[in-house]
Design a protein around this motif. Structure first.
Motif, PDB file in Angstrom:
ATOM      1  N   LEU A 149       2.023  -3.362  -3.238  1.00 50.43           N
ATOM      2  CA  LEU A 149       1.019  -3.114  -2.209  1.00 50.43           C
ATOM      3  C   LEU A 149      -0.351  -2.850  -2.799  1.00 50.43           C
ATOM      4  O   LEU A 149      -0.477  -2.419  -3.951  1.00 50.43           O
ATOM      5  CB  LEU A 149       1.437  -1.906  -1.366  1.00 50.43           C
ATOM      6  CG  LEU A 149       2.801  -1.988  -0.678  1.00 50.43           C
ATOM      7  CD1 LEU A 149       3.103  -0.677   0.045  1.00 50.43           C
ATOM      8  CD2 LEU A 149       2.851  -3.159   0.284  1.00 50.43           C
ATOM      9  N   SER A 150      -1.364  -3.057  -1.981  1.00 53.98           N
ATOM     10  CA  SER A 150      -2.718  -2.659  -2.371  1.00 53.98           C
ATOM     11  C   SER A 150      -2.745  -1.129  -2.428  1.00 53.98           C
ATOM     12  O   SER A 150      -1.901  -0.463  -1.802  1.00 53.98           O
ATOM     13  CB  SER A 150      -3.738  -3.147  -1.339  1.00 53.98           C
ATOM     14  OG  SER A 150      -3.582  -2.420  -0.126  1.00 53.98           O
ATOM     15  N   PRO A 151      -3.693  -0.546  -3.159  1.00 53.08           N
ATOM     16  CA  PRO A 151      -3.749   0.925  -3.240  1.00 53.08           C
ATOM     17  C   PRO A 151      -3.843   1.597  -1.863  1.00 53.08           C
ATOM     18  O   PRO A 151      -3.162   2.603  -1.626  1.00 53.08           O
ATOM     19  CB  PRO A 151      -5.002   1.192  -4.082  1.00 53.08           C
ATOM     20  CG  PRO A 151      -5.120  -0.030  -4.944  1.00 53.08           C
ATOM     21  CD  PRO A 151      -4.665  -1.173  -4.075  1.00 53.08           C
ATOM     22  N   ASP A 152      -4.640   1.048  -0.955  1.00 55.64           N
ATOM     23  CA  ASP A 152      -4.765   1.656   0.375  1.00 55.64           C
ATOM     24  C   ASP A 152      -3.457   1.571   1.154  1.00 55.64           C
ATOM     25  O   ASP A 152      -3.032   2.547   1.782  1.00 55.64           O
ATOM     26  CB  ASP A 152      -5.888   0.987   1.172  1.00 55.64           C
ATOM     27  CG  ASP A 152      -7.276   1.362   0.653  1.00 55.64           C
ATOM     28  OD1 ASP A 152      -7.395   2.352  -0.102  1.00 55.64           O
ATOM     29  OD2 ASP A 152      -8.240   0.659   1.005  1.00 55.64           O
ATOM     30  N   ASP A 153      -2.817   0.395   1.133  1.00 52.38           N
ATOM     31  CA  ASP A 153      -1.543   0.238   1.845  1.00 52.38           C
ATOM     32  C   ASP A 153      -0.471   1.129   1.239  1.00 52.38           C
ATOM     33  O   ASP A 153       0.343   1.725   1.946  1.00 52.38           O
ATOM     34  CB  ASP A 153      -1.083  -1.225   1.825  1.00 52.38           C
ATOM     35  CG  ASP A 153      -1.883  -2.100   2.766  1.00 52.38           C
ATOM     36  OD1 ASP A 153      -2.582  -1.566   3.659  1.00 52.38           O
ATOM     37  OD2 ASP A 153      -1.814  -3.340   2.606  1.00 52.38           O
ATOM     38  N   ARG A 154      -0.480   1.235  -0.088  1.00 48.27           N
ATOM     39  CA  ARG A 154       0.521   2.081  -0.748  1.00 48.27           C
ATOM     40  C   ARG A 154       0.352   3.539  -0.322  1.00 48.27           C
ATOM     41  O   ARG A 154       1.335   4.206   0.017  1.00 48.27           O
ATOM     42  CB  ARG A 154       0.427   1.945  -2.261  1.00 48.27           C
ATOM     43  CG  ARG A 154       1.477   2.775  -2.968  1.00 48.27           C
ATOM     44  CD  ARG A 154       1.487   2.594  -4.463  1.00 48.27           C
ATOM     45  NE  ARG A 154       2.561   3.387  -5.027  1.00 48.27           N
ATOM     46  CZ  ARG A 154       3.333   3.009  -6.011  1.00 48.27           C
ATOM     47  NH1 ARG A 154       3.159   1.835  -6.573  1.00 48.27           N
ATOM     48  NH2 ARG A 154       4.281   3.803  -6.463  1.00 48.27           N
ATOM     49  N   THR A 155      -0.871   4.022  -0.332  1.00 49.18           N
ATOM     50  CA  THR A 155      -1.122   5.410   0.069  1.00 49.18           C
ATOM     51  C   THR A 155      -0.653   5.654   1.496  1.00 49.18           C
ATOM     52  O   THR A 155       0.022   6.643   1.785  1.00 49.18           O
ATOM     53  CB  THR A 155      -2.623   5.738  -0.070  1.00 49.18           C
ATOM     54  OG1 THR A 155      -2.989   5.590  -1.446  1.00 49.18           O
ATOM     55  CG2 THR A 155      -2.919   7.161   0.383  1.00 49.18           C
ATOM     56  N   ARG A 156      -0.976   4.730   2.389  1.00 50.74           N
ATOM     57  CA  ARG A 156      -0.607   4.866   3.799  1.00 50.74           C
ATOM     58  C   ARG A 156       0.915   4.842   3.969  1.00 50.74           C
ATOM     59  O   ARG A 156       1.496   5.678   4.662  1.00 50.74           O
ATOM     60  CB  ARG A 156      -1.262   3.748   4.604  1.00 50.74           C
ATOM     61  CG  ARG A 156      -0.952   3.758   6.087  1.00 50.74           C
ATOM     62  CD  ARG A 156      -1.701   2.671   6.835  1.00 50.74           C
ATOM     63  NE  ARG A 156      -1.522   1.328   6.287  1.00 50.74           N
ATOM     64  CZ  ARG A 156      -0.451   0.563   6.486  1.00 50.74           C
ATOM     65  NH1 ARG A 156       0.538   1.012   7.224  1.00 50.74           N
ATOM     66  NH2 ARG A 156      -0.371  -0.640   5.964  1.00 50.74           N
ATOM     67  N   LEU A 157       1.590   3.904   3.312  1.00 52.92           N
ATOM     68  CA  LEU A 157       3.035   3.777   3.490  1.00 52.92           C
ATOM     69  C   LEU A 157       3.822   4.847   2.737  1.00 52.92           C
ATOM     70  O   LEU A 157       4.887   5.266   3.196  1.00 52.92           O
ATOM     71  CB  LEU A 157       3.495   2.379   3.102  1.00 52.92           C
ATOM     72  CG  LEU A 157       3.083   1.323   4.135  1.00 52.92           C
ATOM     73  CD1 LEU A 157       3.353  -0.075   3.610  1.00 52.92           C
ATOM     74  CD2 LEU A 157       3.790   1.548   5.455  1.00 52.92           C
ATOM     75  N   GLU A 158       3.304   5.323   1.615  1.00 49.40           N
ATOM     76  CA  GLU A 158       3.959   6.452   0.947  1.00 49.40           C
ATOM     77  C   GLU A 158       3.913   7.680   1.851  1.00 49.40           C
ATOM     78  O   GLU A 158       4.896   8.427   1.948  1.00 49.40           O
ATOM     79  CB  GLU A 158       3.293   6.761  -0.392  1.00 49.40           C
ATOM     80  CG  GLU A 158       3.703   5.851  -1.511  1.00 49.40           C
ATOM     81  CD  GLU A 158       3.046   6.211  -2.834  1.00 49.40           C
ATOM     82  OE1 GLU A 158       2.320   7.234  -2.925  1.00 49.40           O
ATOM     83  OE2 GLU A 158       3.255   5.470  -3.804  1.00 49.40           O
ATOM     84  N   ALA A 159       2.778   7.894   2.518  1.00 50.42           N
ATOM     85  CA  ALA A 159       2.659   9.029   3.446  1.00 50.42           C
ATOM     86  C   ALA A 159       3.643   8.869   4.609  1.00 50.42           C
ATOM     87  O   ALA A 159       4.293   9.826   5.022  1.00 50.42           O
ATOM     88  CB  ALA A 159       1.226   9.150   3.946  1.00 50.42           C
TER      89      ALA A 159
END
Length: 166
Positions: A149-159
């Motif tokens: 994932l892109s960094p933004d998508d990763r942050t959102r989906l990890e949350a």
């Protein structure tokens, strides 16, 4: 056989590169347990590190939910070539439950592996089979779908994942 515990991210074992399976190793019991675990989950693939086995083995059965079971056991798998054509699609992961993600992967791959009898195989995989094999091979290389994932998508989906686990 037995249904094994599936490790959940962020277990550090899911980020480790697995060791090759030594020649002549008997993995029949482990493979049977991994298949029982995959079917019970219910999943379509399961890699060694997802059950705490840090060796290069995964099982998959891509079409069992639509019909007859056709389990595959791949030992020391390698991708020897991959198409330049990428296809996206939603992937789930037994180690990251309840958070499907859109992942792009090569549409086809040529993979080599050993089976439980030590026989060498080489085959082109396409469609969902290619996607599933690449997903499971990622686990053997210490990667999970978050890593695509892109960094933004990763942050959102990890949350989202952490919230779903509470």
């Amino acid at each position: 056989m037995a249904v094994l515990e599936v490790l959940h991210w962020p277990d550090p074992r899911l980020q480790q590169v697995c060791d090759p399976v030594p020649e002549g190793a008997d993995l029949r019991g482990l493979a049977a347990d991994m298949l029982d675990t995959m079917y019970a989950a219910p999943g379509r693939g399961l890699a060694g590190p997802q059950v705490g086995v840090m060796q290069r083995i995964f099982v998959m059965d891509c079409d069992w939910k639509e019909g007859v079971r056709a389990p595959q056991v791949l030992i020391n798998p390698e991708i020897v070539s991959a198409s330049d054509n990428l296809v996206g699609g939603v992937e789930g992961c037994l180690s990251i439950p309840d958070v499907p993600m859109d992942v792009s992967r090569p549409a086809s791959v040529v993979m080599t592996w050993l089976d439980l009898d030590g026989q060498h195989h080489r085959r082109e995989m396409t469609g969902f089979e290619a996607k599933c094999a690449q997903h499971e091979l990622d686990h053997l290389n210490g990667k999970v779908i978050f890593d695509h994932l892109s960094p933004d998508d990763r942050t959102r989906l990890e949350a989202a994942y952490k919230e779903a686990q509470q």
